[in-house]
Design a protein around this motif. Structure first.
Motif, short mmCIF file in Angstrom:
data_model
loop_
_atom_site.label_atom_id
_atom_site.label_comp_id
_atom_site.label_asym_id
_atom_site.label_seq_id
_atom_site.Cartn_x
_atom_site.Cartn_y
_atom_site.Cartn_z
N SER A 32 7.40 -8.10 13.90
CA SER A 32 6.62 -9.32 13.63
C SER A 32 5.22 -8.93 13.16
N GLY A 57 2.61 -9.32 14.78
CA GLY A 57 1.92 -8.73 15.93
C GLY A 57 2.44 -7.35 16.29
N GLY A 58 3.38 -6.84 15.50
CA GLY A 58 3.91 -5.49 15.74
C GLY A 58 5.04 -5.43 16.74
N ARG A 59 5.58 -6.59 17.11
CA ARG A 59 6.66 -6.58 18.10
C ARG A 59 8.01 -6.33 17.44
N LEU A 95 11.60 -6.85 16.60
CA LEU A 95 12.45 -8.04 16.64
C LEU A 95 13.93 -7.69 16.59
#
Lengths: 253, 389
Positions: free
Chosen positions: A190, A192-194, A196
């Motif tokens: 994402s 935000g760097g998450r 997925l």
């Protein structure tokens, strides 16, 4: 003194086999952009027909969807053939998605907000399945190094969506077979760097013209526990001659 | 005579079968078993079964046959009937279809009163599309735009012995569909003979009265950002009684993720809500849904639990319908349909649960709670098992 020399050599050798060395060498050979152009040449479907099976697994339960699809540039037509969904068709025309209901023999426009949802309840979203643009048109790339995946040497490339493009995922980390220029693994992130989703290629196949293509792919939605979807390509015809009218609203009416 | 017509149609299909490669024909369909318990002062139990079978013919560039028939278990007896049976002739710029066929003029609404066949979504399930006995000409205008012309023979499905009287009354329909990038727009016009149920002084059904219904309207479907929107406006006119009315419908659909992260993962929740109103309240959806306009409506089979509140609540002038559904996992949906009507202040709540059990089996459980301002109340629960093959 001897210990110092050995230690220096050890550090140097570690550097040589690590990403630092690899980056230097790889950068001299192919840029990230050039690597991804080779990938696009290999994996982008200009005009193709495909038969595939989708195995959806979640907490010990499993369901199988079968389909065939026609792809021409950014447009595609998919039809499901398994008993539960037999005759259900999805038509993607540019950014628009239409769904055909076989019982009523009618088609309805699918709202844009559905594009991120799992297609037919799978880990693949409509966007994943129907992504039809070349990756080089959507992302900026950076070569990060190289790693070995399933015994194959790979380039590791990070991709960040171009500001002016509407890409499915903001960021991707892509592992590319150095010899075949086929993607072996991808991680999707994402803004935000998450993390997925993770996509892993289980099998690649050589097609005429020394073209390699993934024929078994597993997608795992990291935000959903214990689920995964396997996409198996049973048949794939590159450069399939699809009549202009085949992928159109007229075909579904 | 009904039997003779059926035999003739079977022979027609037989001709197609004989001229087709037998090894390429496949059969598929579904078998459903439903049971229900309804509480309305006393407890009633209900059971129904249904099988639907379709022959899948090899693809043909010119003529496409379709044959779907069904078996219904009604009161312990098996009844068979045709759901769809037609031949379609394809041309470069459209097609012509002859026989009993689905005619759906959908645009994403749960209740579509401008549909030629008056398809009404069965509360969270698939839309019920009645078979239309007739001829349909579909003309492509390019870019997905098209024009449909329909002539239907609703009397073909009647018990009358006289073929002339069966073909006496004709229905007509015209639809101009103009889809574009990000929207879908349609103009619909239909003229259909209808039978109105007359009620005697005691409130019992006594006889049918013939009339003609004209419906003209426009439907649309368009995304507004991430929000899906749709709606319709329509004019309804009953020829003999000279009753008329305008209908307005507005609807939205939206989905979002609960839990997960930034729009990914988590649990998908889908909301669809629509409102419609007949401005003068001369018509209502229940009255329209009960009309026999296509010839193939008898195929609809539903448990008593399903039927009771549906037609009560469709009888009002304003109706708000909301469907809220979420996926518990990849195989299971949990949802609730709420219907609220303002004239008699009625409401129905229908929670439902659908689960893919694997191996082609699907389980569905729904319950219904109905109430109105008079204090009338009933409730029921129904469960069904469907096997797809």
């Amino acid at each position: 003194m001897m210990k110092k020399v050995v230690f220096t050599l050890l550090i140097l050798s570690l550097f040589l086999v690590s990403g630092g060395y690899s980056n230097c060498v790889l950068a001299a050979e192919l840029t990230a952009e050039e690597i991804m152009e080779r990938v696009d040449e290999n994996e982008y479907l200009e005009s193709a027909r495909m038969e595939a099976k989708m195995i959806i697994e979640d907490r010990g339960r499993e369901t199988i969807k079968e389909m065939y699809s026609y792809t021409k540039g950014e447009n595609s037509l998919s039809e499901f053939t398994n008993p539960r969904d037999r005759g259900t068709r999805y038509l993607k025309l540019g950014d628009d998605l239409w769904m055909y209901f076989p019982a009523a023999e009618d088609l309805v426009s699918i709202s844009g907000h559905m594009m991120r949802e799992g297609m037919m309840g799978s880990d693949f979203s409509y966007e994943d399945i129907m992504e039809s643009q070349r990756l080089t048109e959507l992302y900026n790339f950076e070569l990060q190094g190289e790693e070995v995946i399933n015994g194959r040497d790979t380039y590791v490339v990070s991709a960040v969506a171009r500001e002016d493009k509407d890409a499915s995922y903001y960021q991707r980390k892509i592992w590319i077979d150095q010899e075949r220029f086929v993607i072996l693994k991808e991680e999707y992130f994402s803004t935000g760097g998450r993390l997925l989703k993770v996509m892993e290629v289980k099998e690649v196949k050589e097609f005429p013209g020394q073209r390699w293509f993934p024929v078994e792919v597993v997608m795992n939605n990291k935000l959903k526990a214990e689920s995964k979807t396997t996409l198996q390509i049973k048949e794939l015809d590159f450069d399939y001659d699809i009549p202009e009218s085949k992928i159109s609203l007229e075909t579904l009416e | 005579m009904k039997l003779k017509i059926k035999i003739a149609l079977y022979l027609l299909i037989l001709c197609v079968l004989l001229t087709t490669k037998a090894e390429a024909i496949e059969i598929g369909g579904k078998i459903e078993m439903d049971s229900g318990l309804l509480y309305d002062n006393d407890l009633k139990a209900d059971f129904s079964g249904r099988g639907e079978f379709e022959l899948y013919f090899p693809q043909s560039a010119t003529v496409e046959p379709r044959l779907v028939w069904q078996l219904d278990l009604v009161g312990g007896a098996l009844e068979t009937d045709l759901r769809y049976m037609y031949l379609r002739r394809r041309r470069e710029n459209g097609h012509f279809t002859m026989g009993r066929q689905p005619v759906s003029w959908s645009y994403g609404a749960m209740i579509n009163l401008l549909d030629y066949g008056l398809g009404i979504e069965d509360l969270g399930e698939e839309t019920i599309t009645p078979g239309i006995d007739g001829l349909r000409w579909h003309r492509s205008l390019g870019g997905g735009r098209n024009l449909q012309l329909i002539t239907s023979f609703p009397g073909l499905g009647s018990e009358s012995e006289d073929l002339a009287s069966k073909l006496d009354e004709l229905g007509y329909g015209l639809r101009l569909r103009l889809p574009g990038s990000g929207y879908d727009l349609s103009f619909n016009l239909s003229y259909q003979p209808i039978k109105i149920n007359k009620v005697d002084e005691n409130g019992n059904d006594s006889d049918f009265e013939d009339d003609n219904l004209v419906r003209a309207g426009m439907t649309y479907n368009r995304d507004i950002g991430d929000l899906g929107s749709y709606g319709s406006v329509g004019y309804f006119h009953q020829q003999n009684t000279q009753e008329d009315d305008f209908m307005l419908q507005l609807g939205i659909d939206y989905s979002w993720i609960v839990g997960g992260y930034n729009g990914y993962g988590g649990r998908q929740v889908l909301l669809q809500a629509e409102y419609f109103r007949f401005l003068q309240q001369n018509f209502n959806a229940g009255q329209l849904a009960a009309l026999q306009i296509g010839g193939g409506e008898a195929e609809r089979n539903t448990t008593e639990v399903d039927a009771t509140e549906e037609f009560n609540i469709f009888g009002g002038g304003d109706l708000l319908t909301v469907n809220l559904v979420t996926s518990l996992d990849y195989f299971t949906d949990l949802g609730v349909v709420m219907m609220m009507e303002t004239e008699e202040q009625q409401a129905v709540l229908v929670p439902y649960y659908i689960s893919d059990l694997g191996g082609g089996l699907e389980l569905r459980v729904d319950s219904r709670v109905y109430g109105n301002r008079e204090g009338d109340f009933n409730s029921g629960i129904a469960a069904g098992l469907t096997y797809y093959f």
